[in-house]
Design a protein around this motif. Structure first.
Motif, short mmCIF file in Angstrom:
data_model
loop_
_atom_site.label_atom_id
_atom_site.label_comp_id
_atom_site.label_asym_id
_atom_site.label_seq_id
_atom_site.Cartn_x
_atom_site.Cartn_y
_atom_site.Cartn_z
N GLN A 2 0.84 -1.19 0.00
CA GLN A 2 0.00 0.00 0.00
C GLN A 2 0.88 1.25 0.00
O GLN A 2 2.06 1.21 0.35
N ASP A 3 0.28 2.36 -0.40
CA ASP A 3 0.98 3.64 -0.43
C ASP A 3 1.03 4.18 1.00
O ASP A 3 0.15 4.90 1.44
N ARG A 4 2.09 3.81 1.71
CA ARG A 4 2.26 4.22 3.10
C ARG A 4 3.74 4.55 3.32
O ARG A 4 4.60 4.10 2.57
N PRO A 5 4.07 5.33 4.34
CA PRO A 5 5.49 5.59 4.61
C PRO A 5 6.20 4.34 5.11
O PRO A 5 5.59 3.48 5.75
N PHE A 6 7.50 4.26 4.82
CA PHE A 6 8.33 3.18 5.33
C PHE A 6 8.73 3.52 6.76
O PHE A 6 9.29 4.58 7.02
N LEU A 7 8.42 2.63 7.69
CA LEU A 7 8.60 2.89 9.11
C LEU A 7 9.94 2.35 9.62
O LEU A 7 10.28 1.19 9.37
N VAL A 8 10.68 3.19 10.36
CA VAL A 8 11.90 2.76 11.06
C VAL A 8 11.74 3.13 12.52
O VAL A 8 11.78 4.31 12.88
N LEU A 9 11.51 2.12 13.37
CA LEU A 9 11.45 2.32 14.81
C LEU A 9 12.83 2.04 15.39
O LEU A 9 13.43 1.00 15.09
N ASN A 10 13.34 2.95 16.20
CA ASN A 10 14.72 2.84 16.68
C ASN A 10 14.77 2.64 18.19
O ASN A 10 14.21 3.44 18.95
N ALA A 11 15.43 1.56 18.61
CA ALA A 11 15.75 1.33 20.02
C ALA A 11 17.26 1.47 20.17
O ALA A 11 17.96 1.88 19.23
N ALA A 12 17.78 1.15 21.35
CA ALA A 12 19.22 1.20 21.58
C ALA A 12 19.68 -0.15 22.11
O ALA A 12 19.04 -0.73 23.00
N ASP A 13 20.78 -0.66 21.55
CA ASP A 13 21.40 -1.88 22.05
C ASP A 13 22.04 -1.54 23.40
O ASP A 13 22.98 -0.75 23.48
N MET A 14 21.53 -2.15 24.46
CA MET A 14 21.95 -1.81 25.81
C MET A 14 23.44 -2.06 26.02
O MET A 14 24.13 -1.26 26.68
N ALA A 15 23.98 -3.13 25.48
CA ALA A 15 25.39 -3.47 25.69
C ALA A 15 26.30 -2.60 24.85
O ALA A 15 27.34 -2.12 25.32
N ALA A 16 25.93 -2.38 23.59
CA ALA A 16 26.79 -1.64 22.67
C ALA A 16 26.58 -0.14 22.75
O ALA A 16 27.46 0.64 22.36
N GLY A 17 25.41 0.30 23.24
CA GLY A 17 25.11 1.72 23.29
C GLY A 17 24.88 2.33 21.92
O GLY A 17 25.04 3.53 21.73
N THR A 18 24.47 1.50 20.96
CA THR A 18 24.29 1.96 19.58
C THR A 18 22.83 1.84 19.16
O THR A 18 22.03 1.13 19.78
N VAL A 19 22.49 2.52 18.08
CA VAL A 19 21.13 2.48 17.56
C VAL A 19 20.82 1.09 17.02
O VAL A 19 21.64 0.48 16.33
N PHE A 20 19.62 0.62 17.34
CA PHE A 20 19.14 -0.66 16.81
C PHE A 20 17.82 -0.40 16.09
O PHE A 20 16.77 -0.28 16.73
N TYR A 54 22.18 -12.89 22.59
CA TYR A 54 20.96 -12.15 22.89
C TYR A 54 21.24 -10.66 22.74
O TYR A 54 22.37 -10.20 22.91
N VAL A 55 20.20 -9.92 22.40
CA VAL A 55 20.29 -8.47 22.25
C VAL A 55 19.24 -7.83 23.17
O VAL A 55 18.05 -8.13 23.06
N HIS A 56 19.70 -6.98 24.09
CA HIS A 56 18.81 -6.34 25.05
C HIS A 56 18.60 -4.89 24.61
O HIS A 56 19.56 -4.12 24.50
N LEU A 57 17.35 -4.51 24.41
CA LEU A 57 17.02 -3.21 23.82
C LEU A 57 16.34 -2.29 24.82
O LEU A 57 15.41 -2.69 25.53
N LEU A 58 16.81 -1.04 24.84
CA LEU A 58 16.24 0.00 25.70
C LEU A 58 15.84 1.21 24.85
O LEU A 58 16.00 1.21 23.63
N ASP A 59 15.37 2.24 25.52
CA ASP A 59 14.94 3.49 24.90
C ASP A 59 15.95 3.97 23.85
O ASP A 59 17.14 4.15 24.14
N GLY A 60 15.48 4.19 22.64
CA GLY A 60 16.37 4.60 21.56
C GLY A 60 17.00 5.95 21.78
O GLY A 60 18.04 6.26 21.16
N GLY A 61 16.44 6.78 22.67
CA GLY A 61 17.01 8.08 22.94
C GLY A 61 18.39 8.01 23.54
O GLY A 61 19.15 9.00 23.49
N ILE A 62 18.77 6.87 24.09
CA ILE A 62 20.10 6.71 24.65
C ILE A 62 21.16 6.89 23.55
O ILE A 62 22.23 7.44 23.78
#
Length: 500
Positions: free
Chosen positions: A184-202, A318-326
């Protein structure tokens, strides 16, 4: 004692339950589909015009969700001249963090032109059923229920599930990522969390999940939104199983994260001073692949069988995800990676050339807070919590400012490399700093980061979000490269500030 015995019995029954499984492994090699931008384009979901509109929504709890909703209401009212479409209909990519992810996910599901017959009510439902609800009180009520307390005593149910279930109940109805990939004609969604161990965007994209040898399509949207907004300590991380390595890593017929990481690592091995940022991302990708590097990896071609027998080191099962604002509180990281690192993710630069894109528009919604502080009014040494919050907030704000300042240059370098001399790049910032009235600006910046706000605060945020969009589009610097028409009369920031 009847109910206590029942609760104890329930706890004993479920006490042996395992941790929840939130993602499933890849099934067939070489499928190449799933929630990735290239598949989105191949399905014909893009609008077929010569502009690329990227909308990002920052974190900030309900403050961020409400401000973003106000911007969406404004985008729906801005007409694209000669098309019968609104600027909201033209959004190609929406990338978000934390509270902004609630609005972004809802917009991606129900806000595209395919749902125009719904008119405004889809935004009204988001407003009514989530933003204006006392979500904290509802979560606490559920959490203190004896049955829920018993479930929380087991690995099978975690604090993150309180928010995840509320999101599903109020907004997403159990939908997974397959609901977004229907052509469908919809925007492509990217939801971003943070990798708790790496401190990087997931980012929740299939390209990222390829690194885990996992299918994103079966992941619940509410899970991804909850992970993006999992405020540390208050909520537990959302944990994913890393199924790498897998046979799909050796399949060369489609996009291959292993080969992308290997090529970047080899480039760094040969010239470590060439591109440190790119090589660091390659190291991050390689960590997810759970493979040891062969000796002399810099001289081994990506197709060499020595890579295929690399030892499984199990350092990231395992990958542990937290608030992407980190890691990125603007949601800009992944769209920029898509633009400047095609070997890692998408062939988006090639698409810019092939589709003769003439304009890229970034609409950046920034709901950052800046609460008044009384620390400087006292000689007393600030406490540990004050120090922690001050250092965290200042670091995040500095990183966001640096990213925004460098955005035109980053995209400008790309256009030069691709020899796209006619490509117009415009940043449309939505930020409380652009509110001229000092009292109104201070009031906005002092709204707490919470999942519960007052009706007056929400009214102010939604109105200011809409008015800031109109104001930004009026500025001479906002040369979009295509014609737009603002509604008449268009709400002003002063009117929004004094509406109450």
């Amino acid at each position: 004692m009847g109910w206590q015995a029942a609760v104890l019995g329930l706890a004993l029954i479920v006490g042996g339950c395992a941790y929840p499984t939130r993602n499933s492994p890849l099934e067939l090699p070489g499928t190449g589909g799933g929630h990735r931008y290239s598949a989105y384009l191949d399905a014909g979901a893009r609008h077929g015009n010569k502009r690329l509109v990227i909308l990002t929504m920052s974190g900030g709890g309900t403050r961020a969700a409400a401000l973003a909703l106000g911007v969406l209401r404004g985008l729906k009212e801005v007409a694209i001249v000669g098309t019968g479409r609104s600027l909201a209909d033209e959004v190609d990519i929406v990338s978000s963090v934390s509270g902004g992810s609630v609005t972004a996910a809802y917009f991606a599901l129900f806000g595209g032109p395919a749902f125009q017959e719904r008119g405004k009510p889809y935004l009204d439902r988001l407003d009514r059923d989530f933003i204006r609800r006392d979500i904290i009180a509802e979560i606490l009520s559920t959490g203190l229920n004896p049955v829920t307390l018993a479930r929380l005593s087991t690995p099978a149910y975690e604090r993150i599930d309180l928010l995840r279930e509320k999101l599903d109940e109020r907004l997403f109805g159990g939908r997974d990522f397959r609901a977004l990939d229907d052509g469908q004609d919809r925007p492509f969604l990217v939801l971003n969390a943070a990798d708790m161990a790496a401190g990087t965007v997931f980012p929740f994209t299939q390209d990222q999940f390829d690194l885990l040898c996992s299918r994103l399509e079966t992941v619940k949207i509410a899970d991804a939104v909850a992970a993006s907004g999992a405020f540390p300590v208050a909520l537990s991380p959302l944990t994913l199983k890393n199924n790498a390595p897998c046979l799909q890593l050796w399949d060369k017929s489609t996009y291959n994260p292993r080969i992308s990481a290997i090529n970047a690592l080899r480039s760094f091995y040969l010239d470590p001073y060439s591109d440190l940022v790119r090589s660091r991302r390659a190291w991050e990708d390689w960590t997810y692949l759970n493979l040891e590097l062969p000796e002399g990896y810099g001289s081994i071609d990506a197709g060499d069988p020595r890579w295929m027998v690399a030892k499984h080191d199990r350092r990231k099962d395992y990958v542990h995800l937290l608030d992407g604002g980190i890691a990125d509180n603007l949601g800009l990281s992944e769209p920029l990676v898509m633009l400047v690192e095609p070997e890692r993710l998408e062939s988006l630069p090639e698409r810019l050339v092939d589709e003769d894109i003439t304009s890229i528009v970034f609409i950046v919604v920034n709901a950052r807070s800046e609460s008044d502080s009384k620390l400087d009014q006292s000689q007393a040494t600030p406490g540990m919590l004050d120090m922690l919050l001050a250092t965290t907030d200042s670091t995040i704000d500095a990183a966001m400012t640096a990213t925004l300042d460098s955005l035109p240059g980053i995209v400008g370098d790309l256009t030069k490399a691709l020899e796209l001399d006619n490509l117009a790049v415009t940043v449309v910032p939505i930020d409380f700093d652009y509110v001229a009235d000092p009292a109104c600006r201070s009031e906005l910046k002092n709204i707490q980061t919470s999942w519960t706000l007052t009706r007056e605060q929400i009214d102010l945020l939604e109105g200011v979000g809409q008015a800031l969009l109109y104001d930004a589009l009026r500025q001479p610097r906002s040369r979009l490269g295509f014609g737009i028409a603002l509604p008449a009369p268009a709400l002003t920031v002063a009117q929004a500030c004094h509406a109450g």
